[in-house]
Design an enzyme around this catalytic site. Structure first.
Site, PDB file in Angstrom:
ATOM      1  N   ARG A 106       0.809  -1.217   0.000  1.00 41.67           N
ATOM      2  CA  ARG A 106       0.000   0.000   0.000  1.00 41.67           C
ATOM      3  C   ARG A 106       0.843   1.269   0.000  1.00 41.67           C
ATOM      4  O   ARG A 106       0.414   2.296  -0.521  1.00 41.67           O
ATOM      5  CB  ARG A 106      -0.906   0.011   1.225  1.00 41.67           C
ATOM      6  N   CYS A 130      -6.900  -4.299   3.054  1.00 48.55           N
ATOM      7  CA  CYS A 130      -5.921  -5.311   3.423  1.00 48.55           C
ATOM      8  C   CYS A 130      -6.389  -5.987   4.695  1.00 48.55           C
ATOM      9  O   CYS A 130      -7.465  -5.674   5.207  1.00 48.55           O
ATOM     10  CB  CYS A 130      -4.537  -4.707   3.591  1.00 48.55           C
ATOM     11  N   ARG A 135      -8.724   0.738   4.872  1.00 47.96           N
ATOM     12  CA  ARG A 135      -7.610   1.631   4.588  1.00 47.96           C
ATOM     13  C   ARG A 135      -7.779   2.472   3.314  1.00 47.96           C
ATOM     14  O   ARG A 135      -7.012   2.346   2.367  1.00 47.96           O
ATOM     15  CB  ARG A 135      -6.305   0.839   4.554  1.00 47.96           C
ATOM     16  N   VAL A 137      -7.749   5.967   0.868  1.00 53.55           N
ATOM     17  CA  VAL A 137      -6.780   7.055   0.697  1.00 53.55           C
ATOM     18  C   VAL A 137      -7.500   8.372   0.406  1.00 53.55           C
ATOM     19  O   VAL A 137      -6.931   9.300  -0.145  1.00 53.55           O
ATOM     20  CB  VAL A 137      -5.728   6.755  -0.407  1.00 53.55           C
ATOM     21  N   ASP A 138      -8.774   8.454   0.817  1.00 54.51           N
ATOM     22  CA  ASP A 138      -9.576   9.649   0.533  1.00 54.51           C
ATOM     23  C   ASP A 138      -8.940  10.926   1.087  1.00 54.51           C
ATOM     24  O   ASP A 138      -9.019  11.989   0.460  1.00 54.51           O
ATOM     25  CB  ASP A 138     -11.005   9.469   1.102  1.00 54.51           C
ATOM     26  N   LEU A 139      -8.273  10.829   2.243  1.00 54.09           N
ATOM     27  CA  LEU A 139      -7.700  12.043   2.841  1.00 54.09           C
ATOM     28  C   LEU A 139      -6.494  12.536   2.041  1.00 54.09           C
ATOM     29  O   LEU A 139      -6.265  13.743   1.929  1.00 54.09           O
ATOM     30  CB  LEU A 139      -7.310  11.792   4.314  1.00 54.09           C
ATOM     31  N   ILE A 342      -6.940   2.675  15.837  1.00 61.06           N
ATOM     32  CA  ILE A 342      -6.473   3.132  14.513  1.00 61.06           C
ATOM     33  C   ILE A 342      -7.095   2.329  13.375  1.00 61.06           C
ATOM     34  O   ILE A 342      -7.595   2.900  12.405  1.00 61.06           O
ATOM     35  CB  ILE A 342      -4.923   3.075  14.416  1.00 61.06           C
TER      36      ILE A 342
HETATM   37  C1  EPZ Z   1       1.204   3.796   8.318  1.00 58.60           C
HETATM   38  O1  EPZ Z   1       0.143   3.348   7.479  1.00 58.60           O
HETATM   39  C2  EPZ Z   1       2.132   2.621   8.496  1.00 58.60           C
HETATM   40  N1  EPZ Z   1       2.648   2.225   7.195  1.00 58.60           N
HETATM   41  C3  EPZ Z   1       1.403   1.471   9.178  1.00 58.60           C
HETATM   42  O2  EPZ Z   1       2.327   0.414   9.413  1.00 58.60           O
HETATM   43  C4  EPZ Z   1       0.850   1.968  10.521  1.00 58.60           C
HETATM   44  O3  EPZ Z   1       0.094   0.937  11.115  1.00 58.60           O
HETATM   45  C5  EPZ Z   1      -0.024   3.204  10.313  1.00 58.60           C
HETATM   46  O4  EPZ Z   1       0.723   4.220   9.584  1.00 58.60           O
HETATM   47  C6  EPZ Z   1      -0.505   3.823  11.601  1.00 58.60           C
HETATM   48  O5  EPZ Z   1       0.575   4.156  12.420  1.00 58.60           O
HETATM   49  C7  EPZ Z   1       3.671   2.881   6.655  1.00 58.60           C
HETATM   50  O6  EPZ Z   1       4.201   3.832   7.221  1.00 58.60           O
HETATM   51  C8  EPZ Z   1       4.187   2.400   5.336  1.00 58.60           C
HETATM   52  P1  EPZ Z   1      -2.672   6.029   8.275  1.00 58.60           P
HETATM   53  P2  EPZ Z   1      -0.848   4.395   6.800  1.00 58.60           P
HETATM   54  O7  EPZ Z   1      -2.889   6.757   7.002  1.00 58.60           O
HETATM   55  O8  EPZ Z   1      -0.090   5.599   6.416  1.00 58.60           O
HETATM   56  C9  EPZ Z   1      -7.458   5.925   8.026  1.00 58.60           C
HETATM   57  C10 EPZ Z   1       3.104  -1.810   9.438  1.00 58.60           C
HETATM   58  O9  EPZ Z   1       2.738  -2.870  10.011  1.00 58.60           O
HETATM   59  N2  EPZ Z   1      -7.311   6.685   6.761  1.00 58.60           N
HETATM   60  O10 EPZ Z   1      -2.043   6.761   9.409  1.00 58.60           O
HETATM   61  O11 EPZ Z   1      -1.589   3.666   5.731  1.00 58.60           O
HETATM   62  C11 EPZ Z   1      -6.886   4.520   7.906  1.00 58.60           C
HETATM   63  O12 EPZ Z   1      -7.814   3.625   7.295  1.00 58.60           O
HETATM   64  C12 EPZ Z   1       2.082  -0.871   8.817  1.00 58.60           C
HETATM   65  O13 EPZ Z   1       4.296  -1.487   9.286  1.00 58.60           O
HETATM   66  C13 EPZ Z   1      -8.458   7.136   6.122  1.00 58.60           C
HETATM   67  O14 EPZ Z   1      -9.585   6.908   6.567  1.00 58.60           O
HETATM   68  O15 EPZ Z   1      -1.824   4.682   7.999  1.00 58.60           O
HETATM   69  C14 EPZ Z   1      -6.585   4.193   9.352  1.00 58.60           C
HETATM   70  O16 EPZ Z   1      -7.753   3.773   9.992  1.00 58.60           O
HETATM   71  C15 EPZ Z   1       0.702  -1.410   8.857  1.00 58.60           C
HETATM   72  N3  EPZ Z   1      -8.304   7.819   4.940  1.00 58.60           N
HETATM   73  C16 EPZ Z   1      -6.137   5.535   9.929  1.00 58.60           C
HETATM   74  O17 EPZ Z   1      -6.677   6.527   9.030  1.00 58.60           O
HETATM   75  C17 EPZ Z   1      -7.071   8.096   4.414  1.00 58.60           C
HETATM   76  O18 EPZ Z   1      -6.993   8.740   3.361  1.00 58.60           O
HETATM   77  C18 EPZ Z   1      -4.628   5.742  10.007  1.00 58.60           C
HETATM   78  O19 EPZ Z   1      -4.050   5.410   8.761  1.00 58.60           O
HETATM   79  C19 EPZ Z   1      -5.926   7.658   5.099  1.00 58.60           C
HETATM   80  C20 EPZ Z   1      -6.076   6.956   6.283  1.00 58.60           C
END
Ligand code: EPZ
Length: 434
Positions: A106, A130, A135, A137-139, A342
């Site tokens: 991702r 996943c 997860r 990417v709307d934001l 989260i």
């Molecule tokens: C990062 O994922 C990490 N991955 C993840 O690590 C980690 O669990 C996560 O941050 C939280 O700390 C990488 O850095 C490559 P988010 P990311 O955007 O960026 C929601 C591991 O095991 N969201 O902070 O994808 C989302 O669904 C991995 O190493 C939206 O709704 O996480 C989640 O519930 C797994 N819309 C929350 O926000 C969006 O556009 C936080 O996601 C983006 C996110």
């Protein structure tokens, strides 16, 4: 598919060198797309996800050169892993990140911001859901629109265009997002004018990226806070930047020491990257001693007590340590409550942990763990990276044999795990194929 066989019940003793952080290295690699000058990253980890990002960047036209001086080499500037990577994006040959590569990882979506900022256009396959949640990417997309990009989603691809370039804007993230903050930080460095990112993620990996961008000539203020201020610049230059230590690998091996009631010195890492986890460990009765670029963790006195944790954005307790914490709590006396805030589906390890004899009950986003004096080895199945490693940890503590199947997830985030644990006295072997 490989599996890992563990003969558990042996306290770990020794030293483990922590690698560079996967989740810092991936956005840093994507940042190379912002400039035609070389970006050299030191202290690079060697992991499957790094290979996937390298392949993705190569098909965008990035040249990648690696050097390996060997861990602990005396080439100090190569960092504890002794590995460097130089990425040169002098010519971007494709603005498309294809489905076949994005679906494997991702974090591939991190090429979106840099490509649209530098090229005025990017086409990136929409990453699917996943094992740990939907997860979206709307934001990322809403924030890029605020910088003036036109976004269309068609045939499974995000098509972002900004022919006249991006323009600075004030963006308030409605929810803390690590990847969203990284994508926007990179995009805003080349936007015209000033951008303010509010409610930005504060993870150490974000600061690593922001400092890298500044070393490349960007102008980013507020690093380490929830408000990042970016003054756009017209181009970026060459830089050499160290990847920070992997705080999740640090925490995972800290728990390996505690769950086996052993003592391990973790080197090439920093205590302050993982305050929340070390604080909870101390509360549970583990001895945690910060040193100079090292942390020593011991639980040789045996008895640990249950401690409640709730996952939160940094500096709170990391969701990426939740599964490992659950394994530790399964061996502590008394009950503990673990709340996941989260991701909506990050308790996939629970049914597998109960196969070791752990008592865990899930109620919505919380799990109650009632610790056991002894876990017993079992055949189990891994579902995602951190779930996989929690099963390895439980296996290290359990009496008898454990077989963790489907361990390919582990190779995405833990380098030479069997070797590192084996050097501390664990009986861990990889069974290839099957
Ligand atoms: C990062 O994922 C990490 N991955 C993840 O690590 C980690 O669990 C996560 O941050 C939280 O700390 C990488 O850095 C490559 P988010 P990311 O955007 O960026 C929601 C591991 O095991 N969201 O902070 O994808 C989302 O669904 C991995 O190493 C939206 O709704 O996480 C989640 O519930 C797994 N819309 C929350 O926000 C969006 O556009 C936080 O996601 C983006 C996110």
């Amino acid at each position: 598919m490989d599996s890992i066989r563990i003969l558990g019940g042996k306290p770990l003793h020794g030293e483990i060198v922590i690698g560079g952080a996967k989740n810092a290295a991936l956005p840093l690699m994507a940042a190379a797309l912002l400039t035609d000058r070389p970006l050299t990253l030191t202290n690079m980890p060697e992991l499957a996800d790094i290979g996937t990002m390298a392949n993705l960047l190569r098909q965008h036209g990035v040249r990648i050169d690696r050097s390996d001086f060997g861990a602990g080499s005396n080439i100090a500037e190569a960092g504890p892993t002794g590995r460097t990577m130089t990425l040169t994006a002098d010519k971007i040959t494709s603005i498309t990140a294809p489905y076949d590569l994005v679906r494997r990882m991702r974090a591939s979506v991190l090429v979106l911001g840099p490509l649209v900022a530098r090229m005025g256009e990017a086409k990136v396959s929409l990453p699917g859901g996943c094992a740990i949640g939907t997860r979206p990417v709307d934001l990322h997309l809403k924030a890029l629109e605020a910088l003036g990009a036109k976004i269309e989603v068609q045939s499974g691809y995000i098509h972002a265009t900004a022919p006249g370039g991006l323009k600075g804007a004030n963006i308030v993230f409605p929810k803390v997002t690590v990847g969203g903050t990284e994508n926007l930080l990179m995009a805003a460095t080349l936007a015209k004018g000033d951008t303010v990112l509010e409610n930005a993620a504060r993870e150490p990996e974000i600061s690593n990226l922001a400092e890298c961008l500044n070393a490349m000539g960007a102008d980013i203020g507020g690093i380490g806070t929830g408000t990042l201020r970016i003054k756009g610049v017209s181009s970026l230059r060459a830089a050499r930047v160290p990847v920070i230590a992997d705080r999740i690998e640090t925490g995972t091996y800290a728990i390996a020491a505690a769950i086996t009631r052993g003592k391990v010195k973790l080197t090439g890492t920093r205590y302050d990257l993982l305050d929340s986890v070390f604080a909870a460990m101390r509360q549970a009765g583990v001895i945690v001693e910060p040193g100079d670029n090292s942390v020593t963790v011991s639980a040789e006195t045996g008895e640990l007590v249950g401690v409640d944790v709730m996952t939160e954005p940094y500096p709170g307790f990391p969701t990426d340590m939740q599964a490992q914490w659950m394994a530790l709590m399964a061996t502590a006396s008394g009950a503990s409550m673990i709340t996941e805030t989260i991701f909506e589906n990050r308790f996939m390890h629970v049914p597998e942990l109960t196969r070791f004899g752990a008592e865990v009950n899930v109620h919505g986003s919380s799990a109650i763990v009632r610790g056991r004096k002894k876990l017993s080895g079992a055949p189990v199945m891994a579902t995602d990276l951190r779930a996989s490693v929690s099963l390895i940890l439980a296996g290290l503590a359990a009496e008898g044999e454990t077989l963790v199947n489907r361990v390919y997830h582990l190779d995405r985030g833990y380098e030479r795990l069997e070797e590192k644990l084996g050097a501390c006295g664990a009986h861990v072997e990889r069974i290839t194929g099957g």
